[in-house]
Motif scaffolding. Structure first.
Motif, PDB file in Angstrom:
ATOM      1  N   TYR A 153      -4.822 -59.746   3.763  1.00 40.05           N
ATOM      2  CA  TYR A 153      -4.919 -59.557   5.259  1.00 40.05           C
ATOM      3  C   TYR A 153      -5.945 -60.792   5.609  1.00 40.05           C
ATOM      4  O   TYR A 153      -5.464 -61.471   6.678  1.00 40.05           O
ATOM      5  N   THR A 154      -7.049 -60.793   5.270  1.00 42.70           N
ATOM      6  CA  THR A 154      -7.963 -61.677   5.844  1.00 42.70           C
ATOM      7  C   THR A 154      -7.512 -63.203   5.541  1.00 42.70           C
ATOM      8  O   THR A 154      -7.637 -63.910   6.411  1.00 42.70           O
ATOM      9  N   GLU A 155      -7.100 -63.227   4.595  1.00 44.47           N
ATOM     10  CA  GLU A 155      -6.709 -64.823   3.921  1.00 44.47           C
ATOM     11  C   GLU A 155      -5.599 -65.219   5.000  1.00 44.47           C
ATOM     12  O   GLU A 155      -5.862 -66.340   5.377  1.00 44.47           O
ATOM     13  N   ASN A 156      -4.664 -64.181   5.019  1.00 43.08           N
ATOM     14  CA  ASN A 156      -3.452 -64.655   5.887  1.00 43.08           C
ATOM     15  C   ASN A 156      -4.037 -64.819   7.388  1.00 43.08           C
ATOM     16  O   ASN A 156      -3.698 -65.914   7.861  1.00 43.08           O
ATOM     17  N   LEU A 157      -4.929 -64.147   8.016  1.00 39.20           N
ATOM     18  CA  LEU A 157      -5.517 -64.297   9.219  1.00 39.20           C
ATOM     19  C   LEU A 157      -6.384 -65.661   9.384  1.00 39.20           C
ATOM     20  O   LEU A 157      -6.124 -66.280  10.464  1.00 39.20           O
ATOM     21  N   LEU A 158      -6.812 -65.848   8.417  1.00 42.18           N
ATOM     22  CA  LEU A 158      -7.891 -67.066   8.458  1.00 42.18           C
ATOM     23  C   LEU A 158      -7.083 -68.271   8.372  1.00 42.18           C
ATOM     24  O   LEU A 158      -7.708 -69.678   8.839  1.00 42.18           O
ATOM     25  N   ARG A 159      -5.836 -68.383   8.026  1.00 41.50           N
ATOM     26  CA  ARG A 159      -5.078 -69.564   8.005  1.00 41.50           C
ATOM     27  C   ARG A 159      -4.883 -70.088   9.305  1.00 41.50           C
ATOM     28  O   ARG A 159      -5.031 -71.164   9.341  1.00 41.50           O
ATOM     29  N   ARG A 160      -4.434 -69.284  10.107  1.00 46.73           N
ATOM     30  CA  ARG A 160      -4.120 -69.705  11.553  1.00 46.73           C
ATOM     31  C   ARG A 160      -4.717 -69.036  12.711  1.00 46.73           C
ATOM     32  O   ARG A 160      -4.434 -68.980  13.822  1.00 46.73           O
ATOM     33  N   GLY A 161      -5.246 -67.849  12.355  1.00 53.37           N
ATOM     34  CA  GLY A 161      -6.049 -67.390  13.351  1.00 53.37           C
ATOM     35  C   GLY A 161      -5.094 -66.069  14.080  1.00 53.37           C
ATOM     36  O   GLY A 161      -5.310 -65.762  15.278  1.00 53.37           O
ATOM     37  N   ILE A 162      -4.063 -66.084  13.632  1.00 55.64           N
ATOM     38  CA  ILE A 162      -3.094 -64.950  14.179  1.00 55.64           C
ATOM     39  C   ILE A 162      -2.322 -64.665  12.835  1.00 55.64           C
ATOM     40  O   ILE A 162      -1.867 -65.516  11.982  1.00 55.64           O
ATOM     41  N   LEU A 163      -1.887 -63.337  12.786  1.00 50.43           N
ATOM     42  CA  LEU A 163      -1.455 -62.718  11.575  1.00 50.43           C
ATOM     43  C   LEU A 163       0.064 -63.292  11.439  1.00 50.43           C
ATOM     44  O   LEU A 163       0.887 -63.420  12.541  1.00 50.43           O
ATOM     45  N   ASP A 164       0.352 -63.264  10.116  1.00 46.61           N
ATOM     46  CA  ASP A 164       1.798 -63.916   9.887  1.00 46.61           C
ATOM     47  C   ASP A 164       2.459 -62.681   9.201  1.00 46.61           C
ATOM     48  O   ASP A 164       2.325 -62.786   7.909  1.00 46.61           O
ATOM     49  N   GLU A 165       2.979 -61.854   9.730  1.00 47.60           N
ATOM     50  CA  GLU A 165       3.194 -60.436   9.125  1.00 47.60           C
ATOM     51  C   GLU A 165       4.157 -60.557   7.995  1.00 47.60           C
ATOM     52  O   GLU A 165       3.961 -60.021   6.932  1.00 47.60           O
ATOM     53  N   ALA A 166       5.225 -61.515   8.236  1.00 49.87           N
ATOM     54  CA  ALA A 166       6.208 -61.657   7.195  1.00 49.87           C
ATOM     55  C   ALA A 166       5.461 -62.095   5.988  1.00 49.87           C
ATOM     56  O   ALA A 166       5.871 -61.557   4.831  1.00 49.87           O
ATOM     57  N   ALA A 182      15.990 -54.135  -0.027  1.00 50.34           N
ATOM     58  CA  ALA A 182      16.508 -55.096   0.845  1.00 50.34           C
ATOM     59  C   ALA A 182      16.701 -54.144   2.329  1.00 50.34           C
ATOM     60  O   ALA A 182      16.467 -54.604   3.141  1.00 50.34           O
ATOM     61  N   ARG A 183      16.920 -53.010   2.197  1.00 50.65           N
ATOM     62  CA  ARG A 183      17.169 -52.089   3.402  1.00 50.65           C
ATOM     63  C   ARG A 183      15.967 -52.076   4.143  1.00 50.65           C
ATOM     64  O   ARG A 183      15.903 -52.245   5.573  1.00 50.65           O
ATOM     65  N   GLU A 184      14.847 -51.817   3.436  1.00 49.98           N
ATOM     66  CA  GLU A 184      13.628 -52.020   4.192  1.00 49.98           C
ATOM     67  C   GLU A 184      13.136 -53.049   4.901  1.00 49.98           C
ATOM     68  O   GLU A 184      12.604 -53.334   6.029  1.00 49.98           O
ATOM     69  N   MET A 185      13.395 -54.303   4.060  1.00 50.15           N
ATOM     70  CA  MET A 185      13.268 -55.544   4.319  1.00 50.15           C
ATOM     71  C   MET A 185      14.060 -56.041   5.823  1.00 50.15           C
ATOM     72  O   MET A 185      13.287 -56.466   6.695  1.00 50.15           O
ATOM     73  N   LEU A 186      15.255 -55.378   5.664  1.00 44.19           N
ATOM     74  CA  LEU A 186      16.102 -55.745   6.906  1.00 44.19           C
ATOM     75  C   LEU A 186      15.470 -55.135   8.016  1.00 44.19           C
ATOM     76  O   LEU A 186      15.363 -55.600   9.167  1.00 44.19           O
ATOM     77  N   ARG A 187      15.148 -53.823   7.809  1.00 40.49           N
ATOM     78  CA  ARG A 187      14.356 -53.073   9.204  1.00 40.49           C
ATOM     79  C   ARG A 187      13.411 -53.714   9.645  1.00 40.49           C
ATOM     80  O   ARG A 187      13.132 -53.955  10.735  1.00 40.49           O
ATOM     81  N   MET A 188      12.361 -54.194   8.699  1.00 42.18           N
ATOM     82  CA  MET A 188      11.264 -54.610   8.930  1.00 42.18           C
ATOM     83  C   MET A 188      11.616 -56.319   9.807  1.00 42.18           C
ATOM     84  O   MET A 188      10.854 -56.528  10.705  1.00 42.18           O
ATOM     85  N   GLY A 189      12.611 -57.089   9.143  1.00 38.74           N
ATOM     86  CA  GLY A 189      12.803 -58.111   9.613  1.00 38.74           C
ATOM     87  C   GLY A 189      13.324 -58.063  11.250  1.00 38.74           C
ATOM     88  O   GLY A 189      12.983 -58.682  11.983  1.00 38.74           O
ATOM     89  N   THR A 191      12.588 -55.657  13.193  1.00 38.83           N
ATOM     90  CA  THR A 191      11.485 -55.324  14.331  1.00 38.83           C
ATOM     91  C   THR A 191      10.712 -56.338  14.330  1.00 38.83           C
ATOM     92  O   THR A 191      10.389 -56.639  15.591  1.00 38.83           O
ATOM     93  N   LEU A 192      10.693 -57.522  13.400  1.00 42.21           N
ATOM     94  CA  LEU A 192       9.686 -58.575  13.714  1.00 42.21           C
ATOM     95  C   LEU A 192      10.350 -59.662  14.511  1.00 42.21           C
ATOM     96  O   LEU A 192       9.936 -60.293  15.555  1.00 42.21           O
ATOM     97  N   ARG A 194      12.669 -58.647  17.075  1.00 43.90           N
ATOM     98  CA  ARG A 194      12.516 -58.130  18.426  1.00 43.90           C
ATOM     99  C   ARG A 194      11.382 -58.399  19.162  1.00 43.90           C
ATOM    100  O   ARG A 194      11.323 -58.549  20.135  1.00 43.90           O
ATOM    101  N   SER A 195      10.312 -58.476  18.390  1.00 39.32           N
ATOM    102  CA  SER A 195       8.928 -58.530  18.965  1.00 39.32           C
ATOM    103  C   SER A 195       8.640 -59.774  18.813  1.00 39.32           C
ATOM    104  O   SER A 195       7.382 -60.293  19.349  1.00 39.32           O
ATOM    105  N   GLY A 196       9.493 -60.781  18.309  1.00 40.62           N
ATOM    106  CA  GLY A 196       9.212 -62.246  18.318  1.00 40.62           C
ATOM    107  C   GLY A 196       8.229 -62.753  17.423  1.00 40.62           C
ATOM    108  O   GLY A 196       7.500 -63.781  17.964  1.00 40.62           O
ATOM    109  N   ARG A 197       8.117 -62.042  16.607  1.00 34.74           N
ATOM    110  CA  ARG A 197       7.055 -62.438  15.377  1.00 34.74           C
ATOM    111  C   ARG A 197       7.881 -62.716  14.169  1.00 34.74           C
ATOM    112  O   ARG A 197       7.144 -62.994  13.050  1.00 34.74           O
TER     113      ARG A 197
END
Ligand code: SF4
Ligand code: SF4
Length: 243
Positions: A153-166, A182-189, A191-192, A194-197
């Motif tokens: 999480y910390t490494e991800n955040l440090l890269r651009r200052g905003i979380l890249d959830e995927a 796959a089903r879980e990945m689709l559900r998460m995709g 959600t992301l 819809r939230s523009g992320r």
């Protein structure tokens, strides 16, 4: 005078002695149980007390009000997370037992309900984190999935200052040797999306001016890590740490 309110007496009795109706077993009130401590080891207590955020630990009288109001313990049913017990173990120096909670102790979400409720003015949240720092500084605890997630999480955040959830979930899952169904990945995709992320990798959002700020933050984290290692060395030299 005999004890009339038996429901208040909750500790497990091993012996019972009554003289003229008076309970003289000495164990009828759990507040009084640990008057005699034969194997007290004050090294953890001394270390926690010497830290700026741990100096109120000695005020704790083990009433349990903090644990009763702790959102993790009470609302989320995380019964392993028990601030009163962490403080107790640190106070009496049961380090081996305390180490079982090396990872759990970091689950504190800093809501500070415990601090508001403590009748003795213990800064419970700070003390709990200081105990966690002791465990971390003196090592000996295997890295937990929660620790690995924190690092990713910390490494991800440090890269651009905003979380890249995927990217975070992709990296973390890969590191754990798992593949999300796959089903879980689709559900998460979805959600992301819809939230523009859903923008990820090079297309991910970036915080403006992050390069400089990120560098300062990274330097600060590295400095903290250096101090932690030094502190660990000092504790080890003083004979602390796992035994
Ligand atoms: S509420 Fe305060 S005194 Fe009571 S157990 Fe928690 S830290 Fe100790
Ligand atoms: S600050 Fe931490 S220990 Fe205190 S009530 Fe909140 S989660 Fe529990």
């Amino acid at each position: 005078m005999p004890i009339v309110e038996k429901s208040l007496v909750t500790v497990d009795r091993t012996e019972h002695l009554e003289i003229e109706g008076i309970d003289v077993s000495g164990d009828w009130n759990s507040f009084l149980r640990s008057r005699v401590q034969v194997d007290l080891d004050v090294r953890v207590l001394d270390w926690v007390r010497s830290q700026p955020q741990g100096d109120t630990i000695s005020r704790c009288w083990q009433c349990g009000t903090c644990t009763a109001g702790c959102c993790l313990h009470t609302d989320y049913g995380l019964t392993d997370f028990n601030p009163r017990y962490f403080i107790y173990l640190a106070q009496v120096g049961y380090e081996e037992e305390l180490r079982k909670y090396s990872s759990t102790i970091w689950r504190c979400v800093s809501c500070n309900k415990c601090v508001e409720r403590c009748p003795k003015g213990v800064k419970v949240e700070e003390v709990v984190h200081t105990i966690g720092s002791y465990l971390e500084a003196t090592g000996g605890a295997p890295e937990s999935p929660a620790d690995r997630f924190d690092r990713a999480y910390t490494e991800n955040l440090l890269r651009r200052g905003i979380l890249d959830e995927a990217d975070l979930f992709r990296t973390y899952e890969r590191g754990e040797g798992r593949t999300m169904p796959a089903r879980e990945m689709l559900r998460m995709g979805l959600t992301l999306l819809r939230s523009g992320r859903l923008r990820t990798g090079p297309l991910a959002h970036r915080t403006r001016g992050w390069r400089r700020f990120g560098a300062v933050l990274r330097a600060k984290l590295e400095e903290d890590e250096r101090r932690r290692r030094e502190s660990a060395g000092a504790v080890a030299r003083a004979g602390g740490g796992p035994r």
